[in-house]
Design a protein around this motif. Structure first.
Motif, PDB file in Angstrom:
ATOM      1  N   ASP A  21      52.419  33.149  39.150  1.00 54.76           N
ATOM      2  CA  ASP A  21      52.137  32.299  37.995  1.00 54.76           C
ATOM      3  C   ASP A  21      52.906  30.976  38.082  1.00 54.76           C
ATOM      4  OD1 ASP A  21      50.427  34.183  36.948  1.00 54.76           O
ATOM      5  OD2 ASP A  21      51.954  35.073  35.638  1.00 54.76           O
ATOM      6  N   ASP A 104      42.290  30.634  42.654  1.00 48.07           N
ATOM      7  CA  ASP A 104      41.647  29.879  41.580  1.00 48.07           C
ATOM      8  C   ASP A 104      42.738  29.322  40.675  1.00 48.07           C
ATOM      9  OD1 ASP A 104      38.985  29.960  42.107  1.00 48.07           O
ATOM     10  OD2 ASP A 104      38.546  31.657  40.816  1.00 48.07           O
ATOM     11  N   ASP A 106      43.093  29.653  37.671  1.00 50.34           N
ATOM     12  CA  ASP A 106      43.548  30.654  36.694  1.00 50.34           C
ATOM     13  C   ASP A 106      44.583  31.587  37.309  1.00 50.34           C
ATOM     14  OD1 ASP A 106      42.197  32.499  38.269  1.00 50.34           O
ATOM     15  OD2 ASP A 106      40.683  32.966  36.771  1.00 50.34           O
ATOM     16  N   ARG A 108      44.372  34.228  39.236  1.00 49.28           N
ATOM     17  CA  ARG A 108      44.152  35.662  39.380  1.00 49.28           C
ATOM     18  C   ARG A 108      43.034  36.022  40.365  1.00 49.28           C
ATOM     19  NH1 ARG A 108      48.543  37.187  38.880  1.00 49.28           N
ATOM     20  NH2 ARG A 108      49.542  36.853  36.913  1.00 49.28           N
TER      21      ARG A 108
END
Length: 156
Positions: A21, A104, A106, A108
């Protein structure tokens, strides 16, 4: 497991989800900072210019997680980059294994995975292109890209 996949397996260990993250966020925030190697070398450093290419065209700023590992050592480092951009890293001269994961925005979904050997020569700039391809489920299992609870770190 193939010894050349150690850099990717190392990323999957420990707090990979939190690290992932942070790395994706860092890649999307703006121009990346110059990555730093974890320890100084005994010899003068060289520079490696790493570019990651992907088989499919990506739109916008696509984050890439790069991992470098010494050939005959246990020193690793991981940093973020942007697909298609060149990242310059100062490293002690020697052989390295570089691995790239294209994700990506995002964070994930794993879009591509690739690796390459690179050699750094003192006081010189060495180019390195890592070509990534779409991963398969068996490759994901072999690399150990799972969280501590056993769930996959990425969707395919």
């Amino acid at each position: 497991m193939d010894p050349h996949t150690g850099a990717l397996a190392w990323l999957a260990q420990g707090s990979a989800a939190n690290l992932l993250d942070r790395l994706v966020d860092r890649a999307l925030e703006g121009p990346p900072l110059s990555p730093a190697w974890p320890r100084p070398g005994r010899a003068p450093a060289g520079t490696v210019e790493i570019a990651v290419r992907h088989h499919a065209t990506a739109k916008g700023r696509t984050p890439v997680i790069l991992t470098l590992q010494e050939d005959r050592g246990d020193t690793h480092t991981v940093f973020s980059a942007v697909l298609g951009h060149t990242t310059r890293v100062a490293l002690p001269d020697g052989g390295y294994f570089g691995a790239a994961m294209v994700v990506d925005p995002d964070g994930r979904r794993l879009r591509g995975i690739g690796w390459s050997r690179l050699t750094v020569t003192a006081r010189r700039t060495s180019p390195c292109v890592i070509s990534s391809r779409r991963p398969t489920a068996p490759v994901m299992l072999q690399l150990g890209l799972r969280k501590a609870d056993g769930t996959p770190l990425f969707r395919l």
